[in-house]
Design a protein around this motif. Structure first.
Motif, short mmCIF file in Angstrom:
data_model
loop_
_atom_site.label_atom_id
_atom_site.label_comp_id
_atom_site.label_asym_id
_atom_site.label_seq_id
_atom_site.Cartn_x
_atom_site.Cartn_y
_atom_site.Cartn_z
N MET A 94 -0.59 11.85 -9.82
CA MET A 94 -1.30 13.12 -9.68
C MET A 94 -0.41 14.30 -10.10
N LEU A 95 0.86 14.24 -9.72
CA LEU A 95 1.79 15.31 -10.13
C LEU A 95 1.93 15.35 -11.65
N GLY A 96 2.02 14.17 -12.26
CA GLY A 96 2.14 14.09 -13.72
C GLY A 96 0.89 14.56 -14.42
N MET A 97 -0.26 14.16 -13.89
CA MET A 97 -1.52 14.58 -14.51
C MET A 97 -1.67 16.09 -14.46
N SER A 98 -1.34 16.67 -13.32
CA SER A 98 -1.45 18.13 -13.17
C SER A 98 -0.46 18.86 -14.08
N GLU A 99 0.78 18.33 -14.17
CA GLU A 99 1.80 19.00 -14.97
C GLU A 99 1.53 18.89 -16.46
N PHE A 100 1.18 17.67 -16.91
CA PHE A 100 1.09 17.40 -18.35
C PHE A 100 -0.28 17.69 -18.95
N LEU A 147 4.95 4.96 -20.86
CA LEU A 147 4.94 4.06 -19.71
C LEU A 147 5.95 2.93 -19.92
N TRP A 148 5.93 2.33 -21.11
CA TRP A 148 6.91 1.29 -21.42
C TRP A 148 8.32 1.84 -21.25
N SER A 149 8.53 3.07 -21.71
CA SER A 149 9.84 3.71 -21.64
C SER A 149 10.34 3.80 -20.21
N ASN A 150 9.47 4.23 -19.30
CA ASN A 150 9.86 4.36 -17.90
C ASN A 150 10.20 3.02 -17.27
N LEU A 151 9.35 2.02 -17.53
CA LEU A 151 9.56 0.71 -16.92
C LEU A 151 10.79 0.02 -17.50
N TYR A 152 11.01 0.14 -18.81
CA TYR A 152 12.21 -0.45 -19.39
C TYR A 152 13.45 0.31 -18.93
N TRP A 200 9.16 2.85 -10.95
CA TRP A 200 7.70 2.95 -10.80
C TRP A 200 7.25 4.32 -10.29
N VAL A 201 8.06 4.95 -9.44
CA VAL A 201 7.71 6.32 -9.01
C VAL A 201 7.73 7.25 -10.22
N PHE A 202 8.76 7.11 -11.06
CA PHE A 202 8.78 7.90 -12.29
C PHE A 202 7.64 7.49 -13.23
N SER A 203 7.27 6.21 -13.20
CA SER A 203 6.23 5.72 -14.09
C SER A 203 4.86 6.30 -13.75
N GLY A 204 4.71 6.80 -12.52
CA GLY A 204 3.47 7.47 -12.19
C GLY A 204 3.17 8.59 -13.17
N PHE A 205 4.25 9.27 -13.63
CA PHE A 205 4.08 10.34 -14.61
C PHE A 205 3.64 9.76 -15.97
N LEU A 211 0.81 -1.23 0.00
CA LEU A 211 0.00 0.00 0.00
C LEU A 211 0.84 1.28 0.00
N PRO A 212 1.89 1.40 0.83
CA PRO A 212 2.69 2.64 0.78
C PRO A 212 3.31 2.89 -0.60
N VAL A 213 3.82 1.82 -1.24
CA VAL A 213 4.40 1.98 -2.58
C VAL A 213 3.34 2.45 -3.57
N ILE A 214 2.16 1.86 -3.51
CA ILE A 214 1.07 2.23 -4.41
C ILE A 214 0.68 3.70 -4.20
N VAL A 215 0.65 4.14 -2.94
CA VAL A 215 0.31 5.55 -2.65
C VAL A 215 1.37 6.49 -3.22
N LEU A 216 2.64 6.13 -3.10
CA LEU A 216 3.70 6.99 -3.62
C LEU A 216 3.69 7.04 -5.15
N ILE A 217 3.39 5.91 -5.79
CA ILE A 217 3.24 5.90 -7.24
C ILE A 217 2.03 6.76 -7.64
N SER A 218 0.95 6.66 -6.85
CA SER A 218 -0.25 7.46 -7.13
C SER A 218 0.02 8.95 -7.00
#
Length: 408
Positions: A25-31, A260-265, A142-147, A14-21
């Motif tokens: 939100m930061l990515g959604m707001s920025e982009f 997304l693929w780019s971030n995970l790879y 995965w934290v970067f993949s949130g974006f 759960l903590p990891v999922i919250v941090l990815i989330s």
């Protein structure tokens, strides 16, 4: 084994999922501005280039404030600081939703930019508390993949909401989701802190390390190359690739999936060594990216090629992220242990300097030469990234010896 240790053994706890989330939100707001740029321009009665300048402005504020905020945040209790900054982020997005004119929107975007980078840096510092050492690069990826997930899901959904209900409702959606996220943060994130004992200014000695300087430059050039064209992705799809208006959201989803693929790879690439080594492996990728970026000019005459090329460019967009984050964190751990919070902020800082530079250059190129020349302009930045990673190569052997002695 303690309950918290059992949870850490599962990566998606759960903590990891919250941090990815939070990154989502930061990515959604920025982009989201990129997806609804024409709607905002029409609603506020300004030009698309004027709204596009919001991307540059956001990055110009984000880049210098992020290291300052991260170094300062290291001197206060982590959880309270984290929650306070998310509250500021929410206020900024509420202002976006109710902006009566372009000036108010500018103020709101500045407010969001002031806290966004520090929020990413603080999220990175939770790694040892929410997961294990074997998942370190996976956590970073995965934290970067949130974006990227924001690009795949959030931005297209926001674009659809804007097209259906008006652009303000895209920001209302961000606000509702942020309130939910705040509740989850209070429920699951650890409260422990590692307050640094060195002064504020001594943390910035990190910037005198040659490896840090070259790592920052590589990311700046890589991000600038992408944002020369990404800032105007919607107009490119509409005017050069000739995607019908009603299918622009679909195009953004496909591009976001490639990101997304780019971030995970990129997380897998970051596992190839420690310190500077993973980023030096990105050099041939920068070369290939430059060739493809230059070929974007062909889109003007062959729209089908342009459509396929945009997907491939999305697949290159974030390959450097995890490798550069590993460089910053490992160099800080080796030589500047009091600057870990600051090191955690450097990828966000570097990337947003690149965003500011790339989107500003993109605006000039679009205004004076046209959309078709954005690709060749981006290729020039990528050649600079090739040169920068070449200068990093002499450090690889030295660091291999360092880590070999550590494990001897």
């Amino acid at each position: 084994m303690a309950k918290s240790d059992v949870a850490k053994e599962r990566f998606f706890n759960l903590p990891v999922i919250v941090l990815i989330s939070l990154s989502f939100m930061l990515g959604m707001s920025e982009f989201i501005v990129v997806g609804i740029l024409p709607d905002i321009a029409a609603g506020l009665k300004v030009s698309e280039v004027t709204v596009g300048n919001l991307v540059s402005l956001f990055a110009f504020v984000y880049a210098p404030v992020t290291p300052l905020g991260s170094a300062l945040s290291a001197r206060f209790p982590r959880f309270a600081t984290h929650l306070t900054l998310v509250g500021v982020f929410l206020i900024g997005n509420v202002l976006c939703a109710f902006a009566s004119n372009y000036g108010v929107l500018v103020v709101a975007r500045i407010l969001i930019a002031l806290v966004s980078g520090t929020l990413v840096a603080i999220a990175m510092t939770y790694a040892p508390d929410v997961t294990t050492e074997q998942y370190r690069t996976k956590f970073i990826a995965w934290v970067f993949s949130g974006f990227s997930i924001a690009s795949v899901v959030g931005v297209p959904v926001g674009t659809w909401v804007a097209n259906t209900f008006g652009w303000r409702w895209a920001f209302h959606l961000v606000n509702v989701l942020t309130v939910v996220l705040i509740v989850l943060m209070v429920m699951v994130l650890p409260r422990n802190s590692r307050i640094v004992k060195i002064g504020f200014l001594p943390q910035f000695r990190l910037f005198f390390d040659r490896r840090i300087q070259l790592g920052v430059l590589a990311v700046v050039f890589g991000a600038a190359a992408t944002y020369v064209f990404y800032t105007y992705l919607t107009p490119i799809m509409r005017d050069e690739v000739h995607v019908p208006e009603q299918y622009l959201s679909v195009g953004l989803v496909i591009f976001g999936a490639a990101c997304l693929w780019s971030n995970l790879y990129g997380g897998k690439l970051a596992d190839r060594g420690r310190g500077v080594e993973p980023l030096t492996h990105i050099r041939p990728i920068y070369c290939a990216h430059a060739v493809l970026m230059a070929s974007l000019i062909v889109t003007h005459w062959v729209p089908v090629y342009g459509a396929l090329l945009l997907v491939v460019l999305g697949m290159f967009m974030y390959l450097q992220n995890s490798a550069s984050q590993v460089l910053y964190m490992d160099v800080a751990s080796q030589s500047h242990p009091g600057s870990l919070n600051l090191a955690a902020s450097l990828n966000s800082m570097s990337f947003n300097i690149g965003i500011a530079l790339g989107s500003a250059v993109g605006g000039l190129v679009n205004t004076h030469l046209g959309l078709m020349w954005l690709g060749p302009a981006g290729a020039i930045f990528l050649l600079c990234a090739v040169g920068t990673t070449t200068l990093l190569r002499p450090f690889v052997a030295r660091e291999r010896d360092f880590y070999a002695k550590q494990h001897a």
